[in-house]
Design a protein around this motif. Sequence first.
Motif, short mmCIF file in Angstrom:
data_model
loop_
_atom_site.label_atom_id
_atom_site.label_comp_id
_atom_site.label_asym_id
_atom_site.label_seq_id
_atom_site.Cartn_x
_atom_site.Cartn_y
_atom_site.Cartn_z
N VAL A 16 -26.17 141.29 73.92
CA VAL A 16 -26.54 141.74 72.81
C VAL A 16 -26.73 141.87 71.56
O VAL A 16 -27.19 141.37 70.48
N LEU A 17 -25.09 142.39 71.10
CA LEU A 17 -25.19 142.57 69.20
C LEU A 17 -25.03 141.64 69.49
O LEU A 17 -24.77 141.41 67.81
N THR A 18 -24.12 140.17 69.88
CA THR A 18 -23.64 139.11 69.74
C THR A 18 -25.06 137.58 69.56
O THR A 18 -24.88 136.91 68.84
N GLY A 19 -26.34 138.65 69.99
CA GLY A 19 -27.09 137.20 69.99
C GLY A 19 -27.32 136.56 71.05
O GLY A 19 -28.11 135.98 71.18
N ARG A 27 -30.09 136.82 81.77
CA ARG A 27 -30.73 138.63 80.43
C ARG A 27 -31.97 138.92 80.66
O ARG A 27 -31.66 140.11 80.75
N ALA A 28 -32.53 137.55 81.15
CA ALA A 28 -34.16 138.58 80.83
C ALA A 28 -34.87 138.85 79.71
O ALA A 28 -35.26 140.18 80.23
N LEU A 29 -34.18 139.45 78.03
CA LEU A 29 -33.81 140.14 77.27
C LEU A 29 -35.84 140.00 77.22
O LEU A 29 -35.99 138.55 76.59
N HIS A 30 -35.87 141.21 76.63
CA HIS A 30 -38.03 141.47 76.41
C HIS A 30 -38.25 142.32 75.74
O HIS A 30 -37.17 143.46 75.81
N ARG A 31 -39.29 142.40 75.21
CA ARG A 31 -39.39 143.90 74.92
C ARG A 31 -39.61 144.81 75.17
O ARG A 31 -40.58 144.17 76.88
N ASP A 47 -40.45 154.81 63.28
CA ASP A 47 -39.47 153.98 61.99
C ASP A 47 -39.41 152.79 62.56
O ASP A 47 -38.76 152.56 61.61
N GLY A 48 -40.54 152.18 63.41
CA GLY A 48 -40.41 150.74 62.87
C GLY A 48 -39.98 150.23 64.29
O GLY A 48 -39.17 149.00 64.33
N ALA A 49 -38.39 150.87 65.12
CA ALA A 49 -37.85 150.89 65.87
C ALA A 49 -38.56 150.23 66.78
O ALA A 49 -39.21 150.77 67.48
N LYS A 50 -38.26 148.90 67.28
CA LYS A 50 -38.67 148.55 68.65
C LYS A 50 -37.85 148.86 70.49
O LYS A 50 -36.34 148.27 69.97
N ALA A 51 -38.53 148.69 70.82
CA ALA A 51 -37.67 149.10 73.00
C ALA A 51 -37.60 147.38 72.82
O ALA A 51 -38.18 146.88 72.97
N LYS A 70 -34.14 149.00 68.70
CA LYS A 70 -33.35 147.53 67.26
C LYS A 70 -34.14 147.70 66.76
O LYS A 70 -35.34 147.78 66.44
N ALA A 71 -33.74 148.13 65.54
CA ALA A 71 -34.19 148.46 64.13
C ALA A 71 -33.32 147.11 62.74
O ALA A 71 -32.57 148.25 62.68
N GLY A 72 -34.13 146.69 62.60
CA GLY A 72 -33.51 145.52 61.46
C GLY A 72 -32.24 145.19 62.01
O GLY A 72 -31.99 144.65 63.55
N GLU A 73 -31.22 145.56 61.79
CA GLU A 73 -29.58 145.49 62.59
C GLU A 73 -29.14 146.25 63.14
O GLU A 73 -27.89 146.12 63.13
N THR A 74 -29.70 147.37 63.33
CA THR A 74 -29.51 148.95 63.59
C THR A 74 -29.80 148.64 65.59
O THR A 74 -30.52 148.38 65.14
N TYR A 75 -28.91 148.75 65.97
CA TYR A 75 -28.68 149.12 67.51
C TYR A 75 -28.99 150.21 68.24
O TYR A 75 -27.59 151.14 67.34
N GLU A 76 -29.41 150.69 68.86
CA GLU A 76 -29.44 152.14 69.36
C GLU A 76 -30.21 152.36 71.48
O GLU A 76 -30.78 151.43 71.49
N PHE A 77 -28.21 152.47 71.68
CA PHE A 77 -28.77 152.16 73.55
C PHE A 77 -28.78 153.21 74.21
O PHE A 77 -28.70 154.19 73.53
N ALA A 78 -29.99 152.84 74.88
CA ALA A 78 -30.44 154.19 75.07
C ALA A 78 -30.19 154.76 76.83
O ALA A 78 -29.90 155.84 77.09
N ARG A 79 -30.78 153.65 77.37
CA ARG A 79 -31.04 153.89 78.75
C ARG A 79 -30.02 152.35 79.91
O ARG A 79 -30.97 151.44 79.75
N VAL A 80 -29.23 152.95 80.46
CA VAL A 80 -29.52 152.47 82.40
C VAL A 80 -30.30 152.51 83.24
O VAL A 80 -30.49 153.85 83.60
N VAL A 81 -30.89 151.75 83.48
CA VAL A 81 -32.25 152.12 84.41
C VAL A 81 -32.13 150.82 85.89
O VAL A 81 -31.95 150.02 85.63
N LEU A 82 -33.16 152.08 86.46
CA LEU A 82 -33.56 150.56 87.23
C LEU A 82 -34.97 149.64 87.33
O LEU A 82 -35.29 150.08 86.08
N HIS A 83 -34.92 148.51 87.98
CA HIS A 83 -35.63 147.60 87.23
C HIS A 83 -37.30 148.21 87.25
O HIS A 83 -37.60 147.99 86.26
N ASP A 84 -37.96 149.48 88.02
CA ASP A 84 -38.96 149.39 87.61
C ASP A 84 -39.00 150.83 86.97
O ASP A 84 -39.90 151.65 86.32
#
Length: 88
Positions: A16-19, A27-31, A47-51, A70-84
């Motif tokens: 994630v941090l390296t793009g 990785r199936a990255l999405h909003r 504050d405009g941060a997107k999940a 993610k807000a601009g170039e700032t990342y805030e890792f929240a949780r590890v969760v199950l798929h659903d």
Amino acid sequence: MHGIDQQKIVEVVVDVLTGRAAELDSRALHRLRTGPGGDDPYRERADGAKAYRVAIERNSPSARRLHYWKAGETYEFARVVLHDDMRI
């Protein structure tokens, strides 16, 4: 977290941090949406941060995902969760 190698979580955070996560289909990255439906709105803070969510595991009913803000170039890792799990 039980049942997952912490090294795998570290690998996903680095992707994630390296793009790199955005370039890897695995990785199936999405909003992150507010619910399971494709029409549910995306999560966004005042504050405009997107999940976002990114796959740690794939092809299993209990596959883990990493949720983060993610807000601009700032990342805030929240949780590890199950798929659903759509909570952040």
